[in-house]
Design a protein around this motif. Structure first.
Motif, PDB file in Angstrom:
ATOM      1  N   ALA A 112       0.813  -1.213   0.000  1.00  0.00           N
ATOM      2  CA  ALA A 112       0.000   0.000   0.000  1.00  0.00           C
ATOM      3  C   ALA A 112       0.847   1.263   0.000  1.00  0.00           C
ATOM      4  O   ALA A 112       0.502   2.253  -0.653  1.00  0.00           O
ATOM      5  CB  ALA A 112      -0.924  -0.003   1.222  1.00  0.00           C
ATOM      6  N   LEU A 113       1.970   1.249   0.721  1.00  0.00           N
ATOM      7  CA  LEU A 113       2.739   2.473   0.954  1.00  0.00           C
ATOM      8  C   LEU A 113       3.878   2.699  -0.037  1.00  0.00           C
ATOM      9  O   LEU A 113       4.092   3.833  -0.499  1.00  0.00           O
ATOM     10  CB  LEU A 113       3.317   2.431   2.377  1.00  0.00           C
ATOM     11  N   LEU A 114       4.624   1.655  -0.360  1.00  0.00           N
ATOM     12  CA  LEU A 114       5.888   1.847  -1.057  1.00  0.00           C
ATOM     13  C   LEU A 114       5.778   2.400  -2.481  1.00  0.00           C
ATOM     14  O   LEU A 114       6.645   3.172  -2.895  1.00  0.00           O
ATOM     15  CB  LEU A 114       6.682   0.538  -1.059  1.00  0.00           C
ATOM     16  N   THR A 118       8.210   5.496  -2.656  1.00  0.00           N
ATOM     17  CA  THR A 118       9.456   5.400  -3.414  1.00  0.00           C
ATOM     18  C   THR A 118       9.468   6.378  -4.581  1.00  0.00           C
ATOM     19  O   THR A 118      10.518   6.932  -4.918  1.00  0.00           O
ATOM     20  CB  THR A 118       9.673   3.966  -3.932  1.00  0.00           C
ATOM     21  N   ALA A 119       8.308   6.619  -5.194  1.00  0.00           N
ATOM     22  CA  ALA A 119       8.254   7.596  -6.283  1.00  0.00           C
ATOM     23  C   ALA A 119       8.612   8.990  -5.780  1.00  0.00           C
ATOM     24  O   ALA A 119       9.366   9.731  -6.414  1.00  0.00           O
ATOM     25  CB  ALA A 119       6.869   7.597  -6.929  1.00  0.00           C
ATOM     26  N   GLN A 120       8.083   9.351  -4.608  1.00  0.00           N
ATOM     27  CA  GLN A 120       8.356  10.677  -4.050  1.00  0.00           C
ATOM     28  C   GLN A 120       9.813  10.801  -3.608  1.00  0.00           C
ATOM     29  O   GLN A 120      10.459  11.826  -3.850  1.00  0.00           O
ATOM     30  CB  GLN A 120       7.419  10.960  -2.876  1.00  0.00           C
ATOM     31  N   LEU A 121      10.337   9.765  -2.970  1.00  0.00           N
ATOM     32  CA  LEU A 121      11.723   9.823  -2.514  1.00  0.00           C
ATOM     33  C   LEU A 121      12.685   9.875  -3.692  1.00  0.00           C
ATOM     34  O   LEU A 121      13.672  10.610  -3.664  1.00  0.00           O
ATOM     35  CB  LEU A 121      12.039   8.615  -1.631  1.00  0.00           C
ATOM     36  N   ASN A 122      12.418   9.093  -4.723  1.00  0.00           N
ATOM     37  CA  ASN A 122      13.304   9.080  -5.879  1.00  0.00           C
ATOM     38  C   ASN A 122      13.324  10.413  -6.600  1.00  0.00           C
ATOM     39  O   ASN A 122      14.359  10.851  -7.108  1.00  0.00           O
ATOM     40  CB  ASN A 122      12.906   7.964  -6.845  1.00  0.00           C
ATOM     41  N   ALA A 123      12.168  11.098  -6.631  1.00  0.00           N
ATOM     42  CA  ALA A 123      12.107  12.399  -7.289  1.00  0.00           C
ATOM     43  C   ALA A 123      12.929  13.445  -6.537  1.00  0.00           C
ATOM     44  O   ALA A 123      13.522  14.334  -7.147  1.00  0.00           O
ATOM     45  CB  ALA A 123      10.655  12.857  -7.413  1.00  0.00           C
ATOM     46  N   LEU A 130      17.081   2.693  -0.442  1.00  0.00           N
ATOM     47  CA  LEU A 130      16.095   2.299   0.569  1.00  0.00           C
ATOM     48  C   LEU A 130      16.111   0.784   0.690  1.00  0.00           C
ATOM     49  O   LEU A 130      15.829   0.077  -0.272  1.00  0.00           O
ATOM     50  CB  LEU A 130      14.711   2.798   0.177  1.00  0.00           C
ATOM     51  N   ARG A 131      16.451   0.296   1.884  1.00  0.00           N
ATOM     52  CA  ARG A 131      16.466  -1.158   2.138  1.00  0.00           C
ATOM     53  C   ARG A 131      15.252  -1.498   2.987  1.00  0.00           C
ATOM     54  O   ARG A 131      15.104  -1.006   4.103  1.00  0.00           O
ATOM     55  CB  ARG A 131      17.756  -1.562   2.848  1.00  0.00           C
ATOM     56  N   VAL A 132      14.378  -2.351   2.449  1.00  0.00           N
ATOM     57  CA  VAL A 132      13.122  -2.699   3.115  1.00  0.00           C
ATOM     58  C   VAL A 132      13.210  -4.125   3.644  1.00  0.00           C
ATOM     59  O   VAL A 132      13.564  -5.051   2.903  1.00  0.00           O
ATOM     60  CB  VAL A 132      11.928  -2.553   2.161  1.00  0.00           C
ATOM     61  N   ILE A 133      12.892  -4.306   4.926  1.00  0.00           N
ATOM     62  CA  ILE A 133      12.906  -5.617   5.567  1.00  0.00           C
ATOM     63  C   ILE A 133      11.470  -5.954   5.944  1.00  0.00           C
ATOM     64  O   ILE A 133      10.811  -5.210   6.668  1.00  0.00           O
ATOM     65  CB  ILE A 133      13.790  -5.605   6.824  1.00  0.00           C
ATOM     66  N   ARG A 302       3.728  12.206   5.485  1.00  0.00           N
ATOM     67  CA  ARG A 302       2.964  12.943   4.471  1.00  0.00           C
ATOM     68  C   ARG A 302       2.379  11.984   3.438  1.00  0.00           C
ATOM     69  O   ARG A 302       1.219  12.135   3.013  1.00  0.00           O
ATOM     70  CB  ARG A 302       3.860  13.982   3.791  1.00  0.00           C
ATOM     71  N   THR A 303       3.153  11.005   3.027  1.00  0.00           N
ATOM     72  CA  THR A 303       2.669  10.027   2.050  1.00  0.00           C
ATOM     73  C   THR A 303       1.477   9.254   2.601  1.00  0.00           C
ATOM     74  O   THR A 303       0.498   9.014   1.895  1.00  0.00           O
ATOM     75  CB  THR A 303       3.799   9.047   1.684  1.00  0.00           C
ATOM     76  N   ILE A 304       1.552   8.881   3.866  1.00  0.00           N
ATOM     77  CA  ILE A 304       0.442   8.147   4.490  1.00  0.00           C
ATOM     78  C   ILE A 304      -0.810   9.009   4.522  1.00  0.00           C
ATOM     79  O   ILE A 304      -1.920   8.536   4.217  1.00  0.00           O
ATOM     80  CB  ILE A 304       0.835   7.696   5.904  1.00  0.00           C
TER      81      ILE A 304
END
Length: 328
Positions: A112-114, A118-123, A130-133, A302-304
């Protein structure tokens, strides 16, 4: 580095010298520094002793810097600027940042979130790694040890003061099944659910405890009489749902992702068993003064917020459309 020379220097003297160079007046310099003219004169005397030079001479045009004072002024502004920058801390520029950040979250939250995050962070920070566990038993311990930067999980009842915690919203659990599943033909009860095999999405032991403690009533699925499939891979679980009669209790917000959940519908839990689960974003207080971590904290929350309102409406529509009661 020989630090003995530093014992001779009072940082306030250097600040006073900079102001004198700018004002070329003892009285105006005193006003800027909020001290008396007499105190400013004594400071100038100390400066002259420190540098072994008059530094300023009087003329018909006011105080004029000596060659030694002019020489000092060329480096003094930069030195004081560096000290100010050191005390204020570095300015964080997401675009130039290169490094890794580790985030722990369950796969159903990630779906739901990524995509949006990830689009916002990459921009904004194109070289951020970003390492996701998605599977970890003690995420808060990993935060404390510095092995994680953020944790997004089912909110616990209590947290140690060493953690920064923000509740980021909640939502109900739902029963996910394939379209045209036999369960969709009549009202859902726990007894009817025992007649079909169960998929258990992985949740850490701590999350399982929190779900049970936050529940209005516990889901009686600890000893399911038919076969169960416990799995941590969400997309695989959804594919099993599409092709079998398994059912899966899961956060209802999964239905926001229409492409991932195509062919799957959500039913409300049996009457009187509604479970609303709250989620929290957690970081360690150690990073509270980190510009990087504070920037990421703001971006995640903010994304949430951006995701929550319109997609929750869509989620409710997909649940109510298939859980209005018996079909005839």
């Amino acid at each position: 580095m020989d630090t003995r020379e530093f014992n001779k220097i009072d940082l306030n003297l250097l600040i006073s010298l900079q102001v004198l160079l700018e004002e070329k007046s003892v009285s105006r310099a005193a006003q800027r520094l909020f001290i008396t003219q007499s105190a400013m004169s004594k400071t100038l005397t100390r400066l002259r002793s420190l540098f072994g030079d008059e530094l300023f001479t009087r003329s018909s045009h006011g105080m004029q810097p000596t060659p030694r004072a002019i020489e000092l002024s060329s480096g003094l502004h930069g030195i004081l600027g560096d000290i100010s920058h050191l005390l204020a801390g570095p300015r964080f520029d997401p675009r130039s940042f290169k490094g890794e950040v580790a985030l722990a979250l369950s796969e159903y939250i990630g779906v739901a979130l990524l995509p949006r995050l990830t689009a916002q962070l990459n921009a904004q920070s194109p070289r951020l790694d970003l390492r996701v566990i998605t599977r970890i038993e003690n995420p808060l311990e990993a935060l404390a040890q510095g092995n994680l930067d953020f944790v997004f999980h089912v909110k616990q009842a209590d947290y140690s003061p060493e953690y920064r915690v923000e509740t980021v919203g909640g939502g109900p659990l739902a029963i996910l099944i394939r379209e045209n599943h036999p369960l969709a033909t009549e009202e859902i009860t726990w007894e009817r659910l025992t007649q079909f095999p169960l998929i258990k999405l992985y949740a850490s032991n701590r999350e399982q405890v929190e779900i049970q403690q936050n529940a209005a009533s516990r889901m009686p699925m600890g000893n399911h009489p038919l076969g169960t499939l416990e799995i941590s891979h969400l997309l695989t679980a959804l594919e099993v749902l599409r092709q079998t009669d398994y059912f899966m209790p899961a956060p209802a917000f999964l239905l926001q992702q229409e492409d991932a959940t195509a062919g799957i519908v959500g039913l409300q839990l049996p009457r009187g068993s509604d479970l609303n689960i709250e989620y929290a974003l957690v970081a360690h207080r150690r990073a509270s003064n980190s510009p990087l971590h504070n920037w990421l904290w703001d971006e995640i929350t903010r994304t949430i917020r951006d995701l929550r309102t319109p997609l929750q409406r869509k989620m409710r529509q997909r649940i109510t459309a298939t859980s209005t009661g018996p079909k005839h």
